[in-house]
Scaffold this motif. Structure first.
Motif, PDB file in Angstrom:
ATOM      1  N   ALA A 144       0.803  -1.223   0.000  1.00 58.05           N
ATOM      2  CA  ALA A 144       0.000   0.000   0.000  1.00 58.05           C
ATOM      3  C   ALA A 144       0.834   1.270   0.000  1.00 58.05           C
ATOM      4  O   ALA A 144       0.389   2.303  -0.482  1.00 58.05           O
ATOM      5  N   GLU A 145       2.064   1.203   0.533  1.00 58.65           N
ATOM      6  CA  GLU A 145       2.888   2.411   0.607  1.00 58.65           C
ATOM      7  C   GLU A 145       3.580   2.744  -0.721  1.00 58.65           C
ATOM      8  O   GLU A 145       4.149   3.829  -0.878  1.00 58.65           O
ATOM      9  N   LEU A 146       3.532   1.836  -1.678  1.00 60.65           N
ATOM     10  CA  LEU A 146       4.174   2.102  -2.970  1.00 60.65           C
ATOM     11  C   LEU A 146       3.298   2.999  -3.840  1.00 60.65           C
ATOM     12  O   LEU A 146       2.067   2.904  -3.801  1.00 60.65           O
ATOM     13  N   PRO A 147       3.933   3.862  -4.630  1.00 59.77           N
ATOM     14  CA  PRO A 147       3.157   4.707  -5.547  1.00 59.77           C
ATOM     15  C   PRO A 147       2.341   3.844  -6.502  1.00 59.77           C
ATOM     16  O   PRO A 147       2.813   2.824  -6.997  1.00 59.77           O
ATOM     17  N   GLY A 148       1.107   4.250  -6.727  1.00 59.16           N
ATOM     18  CA  GLY A 148       0.234   3.532  -7.652  1.00 59.16           C
ATOM     19  C   GLY A 148      -0.520   2.365  -7.050  1.00 59.16           C
ATOM     20  O   GLY A 148      -1.314   1.728  -7.733  1.00 59.16           O
ATOM     21  N   ALA A 149      -0.293   2.069  -5.769  1.00 59.12           N
ATOM     22  CA  ALA A 149      -0.971   0.919  -5.152  1.00 59.12           C
ATOM     23  C   ALA A 149      -2.488   1.081  -5.145  1.00 59.12           C
ATOM     24  O   ALA A 149      -3.218   0.096  -5.233  1.00 59.12           O
ATOM     25  N   SER A 150      -2.969   2.320  -5.082  1.00 51.66           N
ATOM     26  CA  SER A 150      -4.419   2.548  -5.072  1.00 51.66           C
ATOM     27  C   SER A 150      -4.997   2.685  -6.484  1.00 51.66           C
ATOM     28  O   SER A 150      -6.201   2.854  -6.638  1.00 51.66           O
ATOM     29  N   ASN A 151      -4.143   2.590  -7.496  1.00 57.08           N
ATOM     30  CA  ASN A 151      -4.623   2.663  -8.875  1.00 57.08           C
ATOM     31  C   ASN A 151      -5.417   1.418  -9.251  1.00 57.08           C
ATOM     32  O   ASN A 151      -5.304   0.369  -8.609  1.00 57.08           O
ATOM     33  N   VAL A 152      -6.175   1.514 -10.317  1.00 60.63           N
ATOM     34  CA  VAL A 152      -7.067   0.445 -10.766  1.00 60.63           C
ATOM     35  C   VAL A 152      -6.298  -0.596 -11.573  1.00 60.63           C
ATOM     36  O   VAL A 152      -5.674  -0.278 -12.581  1.00 60.63           O
ATOM     37  N   VAL A 153      -6.336  -1.850 -11.105  1.00 62.92           N
ATOM     38  CA  VAL A 153      -5.760  -2.957 -11.865  1.00 62.92           C
ATOM     39  C   VAL A 153      -6.860  -3.637 -12.692  1.00 62.92           C
ATOM     40  O   VAL A 153      -6.597  -4.208 -13.738  1.00 62.92           O
ATOM     41  N   PHE A 154      -8.091  -3.566 -12.235  1.00 62.93           N
ATOM     42  CA  PHE A 154      -9.232  -4.078 -12.989  1.00 62.93           C
ATOM     43  C   PHE A 154     -10.451  -3.272 -12.604  1.00 62.93           C
ATOM     44  O   PHE A 154     -10.789  -3.180 -11.430  1.00 62.93           O
ATOM     45  N   GLY A 155     -11.081  -2.677 -13.590  1.00 63.88           N
ATOM     46  CA  GLY A 155     -12.292  -1.900 -13.335  1.00 63.88           C
ATOM     47  C   GLY A 155     -13.283  -2.067 -14.463  1.00 63.88           C
ATOM     48  O   GLY A 155     -12.897  -2.323 -15.606  1.00 63.88           O
ATOM     49  N   ARG A 156     -14.547  -1.936 -14.110  1.00 70.83           N
ATOM     50  CA  ARG A 156     -15.577  -2.061 -15.139  1.00 70.83           C
ATOM     51  C   ARG A 156     -16.828  -1.318 -14.729  1.00 70.83           C
ATOM     52  O   ARG A 156     -17.074  -1.095 -13.547  1.00 70.83           O
ATOM     53  N   VAL A 157     -17.590  -0.975 -15.744  1.00 72.30           N
ATOM     54  CA  VAL A 157     -18.935  -0.441 -15.560  1.00 72.30           C
ATOM     55  C   VAL A 157     -19.873  -1.379 -16.308  1.00 72.30           C
ATOM     56  O   VAL A 157     -19.623  -1.712 -17.474  1.00 72.30           O
ATOM     57  N   ASP A 158     -20.912  -1.811 -15.644  1.00 70.65           N
ATOM     58  CA  ASP A 158     -21.977  -2.609 -16.252  1.00 70.65           C
ATOM     59  C   ASP A 158     -23.289  -1.883 -16.004  1.00 70.65           C
ATOM     60  O   ASP A 158     -23.618  -1.579 -14.852  1.00 70.65           O
ATOM     61  N   ALA A 159     -24.009  -1.588 -17.082  1.00 66.95           N
ATOM     62  CA  ALA A 159     -25.279  -0.880 -16.963  1.00 66.95           C
ATOM     63  C   ALA A 159     -26.423  -1.756 -17.468  1.00 66.95           C
ATOM     64  O   ALA A 159     -26.231  -2.551 -18.398  1.00 66.95           O
ATOM     65  N   PRO A 160     -27.603  -1.602 -16.887  1.00 65.63           N
ATOM     66  CA  PRO A 160     -28.762  -2.382 -17.331  1.00 65.63           C
ATOM     67  C   PRO A 160     -29.115  -2.165 -18.807  1.00 65.63           C
ATOM     68  O   PRO A 160     -29.686  -3.039 -19.446  1.00 65.63           O
ATOM     69  N   ASN A 161     -28.730  -1.005 -19.368  1.00 66.72           N
ATOM     70  CA  ASN A 161     -29.054  -0.714 -20.764  1.00 66.72           C
ATOM     71  C   ASN A 161     -28.093  -1.386 -21.747  1.00 66.72           C
ATOM     72  O   ASN A 161     -28.204  -1.212 -22.957  1.00 66.72           O
ATOM     73  N   GLY A 162     -27.132  -2.167 -21.229  1.00 62.18           N
ATOM     74  CA  GLY A 162     -26.197  -2.879 -22.090  1.00 62.18           C
ATOM     75  C   GLY A 162     -24.826  -2.240 -22.192  1.00 62.18           C
ATOM     76  O   GLY A 162     -23.893  -2.841 -22.709  1.00 62.18           O
ATOM     77  N   PHE A 163     -24.678  -1.021 -21.686  1.00 64.46           N
ATOM     78  CA  PHE A 163     -23.370  -0.371 -21.722  1.00 64.46           C
ATOM     79  C   PHE A 163     -22.408  -1.128 -20.817  1.00 64.46           C
ATOM     80  O   PHE A 163     -22.729  -1.481 -19.691  1.00 64.46           O
ATOM     81  N   ARG A 164     -21.210  -1.369 -21.330  1.00 64.91           N
ATOM     82  CA  ARG A 164     -20.156  -2.005 -20.547  1.00 64.91           C
ATOM     83  C   ARG A 164     -18.817  -1.488 -21.051  1.00 64.91           C
ATOM     84  O   ARG A 164     -18.590  -1.374 -22.248  1.00 64.91           O
ATOM     85  N   VAL A 165     -17.938  -1.183 -20.118  1.00 63.03           N
ATOM     86  CA  VAL A 165     -16.578  -0.785 -20.455  1.00 63.03           C
ATOM     87  C   VAL A 165     -15.653  -1.274 -19.345  1.00 63.03           C
ATOM     88  O   VAL A 165     -16.051  -1.344 -18.181  1.00 63.03           O
ATOM     89  N   LEU A 166     -14.447  -1.653 -19.728  1.00 61.59           N
ATOM     90  CA  LEU A 166     -13.409  -2.055 -18.787  1.00 61.59           C
ATOM     91  C   LEU A 166     -12.302  -1.009 -18.823  1.00 61.59           C
ATOM     92  O   LEU A 166     -12.093  -0.355 -19.853  1.00 61.59           O
ATOM     93  N   ALA A 167     -11.574  -0.877 -17.724  1.00 57.91           N
ATOM     94  CA  ALA A 167     -10.466   0.072 -17.700  1.00 57.91           C
ATOM     95  C   ALA A 167      -9.484  -0.295 -16.608  1.00 57.91           C
ATOM     96  O   ALA A 167      -9.841  -0.947 -15.624  1.00 57.91           O
ATOM     97  N   TYR A 168      -8.225   0.136 -16.823  1.00 60.21           N
ATOM     98  CA  TYR A 168      -7.233   0.005 -15.763  1.00 60.21           C
ATOM     99  C   TYR A 168      -6.165   1.067 -15.940  1.00 60.21           C
ATOM    100  O   TYR A 168      -6.089   1.744 -16.962  1.00 60.21           O
ATOM    101  N   ASP A 169      -5.368   1.234 -14.882  1.00 63.01           N
ATOM    102  CA  ASP A 169      -4.240   2.160 -14.905  1.00 63.01           C
ATOM    103  C   ASP A 169      -2.987   1.368 -15.208  1.00 63.01           C
ATOM    104  O   ASP A 169      -2.651   0.426 -14.480  1.00 63.01           O
ATOM    105  N   THR A 170      -2.308   1.728 -16.286  1.00 65.40           N
ATOM    106  CA  THR A 170      -1.084   1.027 -16.637  1.00 65.40           C
ATOM    107  C   THR A 170      -0.056   1.233 -15.533  1.00 65.40           C
ATOM    108  O   THR A 170       0.084   2.331 -15.011  1.00 65.40           O
ATOM    109  N   PRO A 171       0.644   0.189 -15.130  1.00 65.86           N
ATOM    110  CA  PRO A 171       1.601   0.323 -14.029  1.00 65.86           C
ATOM    111  C   PRO A 171       2.785   1.200 -14.417  1.00 65.86           C
ATOM    112  O   PRO A 171       3.230   1.198 -15.567  1.00 65.86           O
ATOM    113  N   GLY A 172       3.251   1.961 -13.433  1.00 67.49           N
ATOM    114  CA  GLY A 172       4.457   2.753 -13.613  1.00 67.49           C
ATOM    115  C   GLY A 172       4.294   3.981 -14.481  1.00 67.49           C
ATOM    116  O   GLY A 172       5.266   4.616 -14.845  1.00 67.49           O
TER     117      GLY A 172
END
Length: 153
Positions: free
Chosen positions: A42-70
């Motif tokens: 947790a003390e390293l820079p970027g530890a709180s960044n997103v390694v896996f993230g997504r949005v799922d909506a009932p209307n069919g919208f979906r997107v994935l995202a992450y923060d590239t390391p470093g």
């Protein structure tokens, strides 16, 4: 047999903000796992960044995202390219656009107005030869969107 494709966006520190923004625009739930949750101290820079993230909506919208390391900074990782209208044509060096179609002009206008906050409008949302509503913008995170009203086949 069927296949589903989902856009996966790579950011440099802005994945959480982008996912939360897209969930506001299109509805849906955000799911996020951080590098710390996958073992980065947790003390390293970027530890709180997103390694896996997504949005799922009932209307069919979906997107994935992450923060590239470093990678410090904000917005898309690498170059998103440039897109502009010139003499009636779209000129671009972008490697992709994200396209979203809605069933009605009212629906698409709602998405357009929300995505437009902090965006650069490339082509205003208006009637076109193929749709009652078509527009293109680059959002505050550097993602180029094409929005239109789907026309029945």
């Amino acid at each position: 047999m069927s296949i589903t494709t989902t856009t996966h966006l790579n950011f440099t520190g802005a994945a959480r903000a982008a996912l939360e923004f897209y969930a506001e625009v299109f509805g849906g739930e955000v799911s996020i796992a951080t590098y710390a949750q996958f073992g980065t101290p947790a003390e390293l820079p970027g530890a709180s960044n997103v390694v896996f993230g997504r949005v799922d909506a009932p209307n069919g919208f979906r997107v994935l995202a992450y923060d590239t390391p470093g990678q410090p900074g904000q917005g898309l990782a690498g170059t998103a390219g440039e897109t502009r209208r010139e003499q009636g044509s779209t000129v671009t060096s972008a490697s992709f656009f994200l396209a979203a179609s809605g069933e009605s002009l009212d629906e698409v206008t709602g998405y357009w107005e929300a995505l437009s906050a902090g965006a650069t409008v490339i082509e205003p949302l208006a009637a076109s030869a193929w749709s009652p509503g078509f527009g293109m913008l680059r959002d505050r995170f550097g993602v180029t969107w094409v929005l239109d009203v789907a026309v029945a086949a």
